[in-house]
Design an enzyme around this catalytic site. Structure first.
Site, PDB file in Angstrom:
ATOM      1  N   SER A  74      40.993  42.276  33.368  1.00 52.26           N
ATOM      2  CA  SER A  74      41.708  43.557  33.370  1.00 52.26           C
ATOM      3  C   SER A  74      42.832  43.559  32.343  1.00 52.26           C
ATOM      4  O   SER A  74      43.316  42.519  31.929  1.00 52.26           O
ATOM      5  CB  SER A  74      42.337  43.819  34.743  1.00 52.26           C
ATOM      6  OG  SER A  74      41.388  43.666  35.755  1.00 52.26           O
TER       7      SER A  74
HETATM    8  N1  SAH Z   1      40.649  38.473  38.132  1.00 48.56           N
HETATM    9  C1  SAH Z   1      39.663  38.277  37.117  1.00 48.56           C
HETATM   10  C2  SAH Z   1      38.901  39.538  36.847  1.00 48.56           C
HETATM   11  C3  SAH Z   1      37.436  39.296  36.898  1.00 48.56           C
HETATM   12  S1  SAH Z   1      36.410  40.706  36.894  1.00 48.56           S
HETATM   13  C4  SAH Z   1      40.261  37.655  35.879  1.00 48.56           C
HETATM   14  O1  SAH Z   1      41.477  37.508  35.796  1.00 48.56           O
HETATM   15  O2  SAH Z   1      39.491  37.304  34.992  1.00 48.56           O
HETATM   16  C5  SAH Z   1      35.926  40.764  38.597  1.00 48.56           C
HETATM   17  C6  SAH Z   1      35.134  39.614  39.095  1.00 48.56           C
HETATM   18  O3  SAH Z   1      34.756  39.925  40.447  1.00 48.56           O
HETATM   19  C7  SAH Z   1      33.843  39.314  38.369  1.00 48.56           C
HETATM   20  O4  SAH Z   1      33.895  38.015  37.874  1.00 48.56           O
HETATM   21  C8  SAH Z   1      32.756  39.458  39.448  1.00 48.56           C
HETATM   22  O5  SAH Z   1      31.717  38.517  39.327  1.00 48.56           O
HETATM   23  C9  SAH Z   1      33.560  39.219  40.710  1.00 48.56           C
HETATM   24  N2  SAH Z   1      32.960  39.719  41.948  1.00 48.56           N
HETATM   25  C10 SAH Z   1      32.292  40.865  42.199  1.00 48.56           C
HETATM   26  N3  SAH Z   1      31.899  40.916  43.484  1.00 48.56           N
HETATM   27  C11 SAH Z   1      32.346  39.772  44.079  1.00 48.56           C
HETATM   28  C12 SAH Z   1      32.253  39.228  45.385  1.00 48.56           C
HETATM   29  N4  SAH Z   1      31.607  39.848  46.382  1.00 48.56           N
HETATM   30  N5  SAH Z   1      32.828  38.033  45.618  1.00 48.56           N
HETATM   31  C13 SAH Z   1      33.464  37.354  44.640  1.00 48.56           C
HETATM   32  N6  SAH Z   1      33.578  37.801  43.387  1.00 48.56           N
HETATM   33  C14 SAH Z   1      33.028  39.004  43.094  1.00 48.56           C
END
Ligand code: SAH
Length: 264
Positions: A111
């Site tokens: 993000s």
């Molecule tokens: N906080 C992260 C943002 C990653 S984007 C950073 O700083 O990089 C959001 C992430 O949520 C993705 O990697 C995706 O795979 C994960 N995601 C989606 N559904 C999920 C679930 N049910 N459990 C765990 N992770 C999930």
């Protein structure tokens, strides 16, 4: 019979039917006993090796965040500390401190700094010192987990994609953050062993907030998550669990990757 492992349980590296697996080697105490310092914006001691003065660039980013309305000194300090460029591909490092979301592989994105800061500020609303135990859904590249580690005593972060879970482990090595615990599993189930949480923050947006998150939130705790609105868009939802029930606020529209069930 084997004695029950102390919390957090170390279950090794194997994949088990979507149950989150703690892979951080050292169990930590759950309450910080370190005296709290007044946060100040400072550069990380880790050297850059990229030829750009990342401390100065981060200070600029922090000044911009403050100008955009982020006020919590813990959040500003944390955003100034974490070296965002280390969490993205080298080719994107020059853009790491711009207010933009960036690809992190596996079809996912990190993000914008502004959104990360805003969500953590909402999570910390009303808190004076560090928050207690936090659950993050969607570790991704591990950037937000690193920021959270500076504003909370313990961070449990779950990722459902094995590739990103592994990437985050590598990315976080240089930070040496003993209070961050990376879990591989389906975050829609939360992580009951760590509950109750002072805060739950999701980096992926679903149709609604899973009941498990509400159950695992401490009374007095806050949950911040992108959630689908009636019009089919996504908005930030903040939930405050009080002894009288759940208070829910729907805030500004956002664009997050989808919250998916199961592991992959
Ligand atoms: N906080 C992260 C943002 C990653 S984007 C950073 O700083 O990089 C959001 C992430 O949520 C993705 O990697 C995706 O795979 C994960 N995601 C989606 N559904 C999920 C679930 N049910 N459990 C765990 N992770 C999930």
């Amino acid at each position: 019979m084997k004695a029950r492992p102390s919390f957090p349980a170390r279950l090794g590296d194997s994949v088990t039917s979507g149950t989150p697996v703690v892979t951080r080697p050292k169990p930590q105490t759950l309450v910080s006993t370190t005296p709290k310092k007044t946060p100040t914006v400072q550069a990380s001691p880790v050297s850059m090796g990229l030829g750009l003065d990342s401390g100065a660039v981060r200070a600029q980013m922090v000044a911009k965040l403050a100008a955009q309305g982020v006020q919590d000194p813990f959040v500003l300090q944390a955003m100034g500390w974490v070296e965002r460029h280390r969490f993205v591909e080298t080719a994107l490092a020059a853009q790491a401190y711009e207010d933009t979301s960036l690809p992190i592989g596996f079809g996912q994105t990190i993000s914008k700094p502004n959104v990360v800061a805003r969500m953590i500020e909402l999570l910390r609303e009303g808190a004076e010192g560090k928050l207690g135990r936090i659950l993050e859904i969607g570790t991704g590249c591990g950037y937000q987990a690193a920021v959270l580690s500076r504003v909370a005593t313990e961070v449990y972060s779950i990722e459902r994609l094995r590739g990103l879970h592994e990437k985050a482990k590598k990315n976080l090595l240089h930070c040496r953050l003993p209070n961050v615990h990376l879990l591989f599993g389906d975050g829609m189930l939360g992580f009951a062993k760590g509950a109750p949480y002072a805060g739950i923050i999701s980096a992926a947006g679903g149709d609604d907030v899973p009941q498990a998150w509400l159950d695992q939130l401490a009374v007095g705790g806050r949950l911040v998550a992108p959630t689908a609105t009636a019009g089919g868009q996504q908005a930030l939802v903040v939930i405050h669990k009080t002894k009288d029930g759940i208070e829910r606020r729907v805030l500004e529209p956002v664009h997050f990757v989808p919250l998916k069930s199961g592991i992959a």
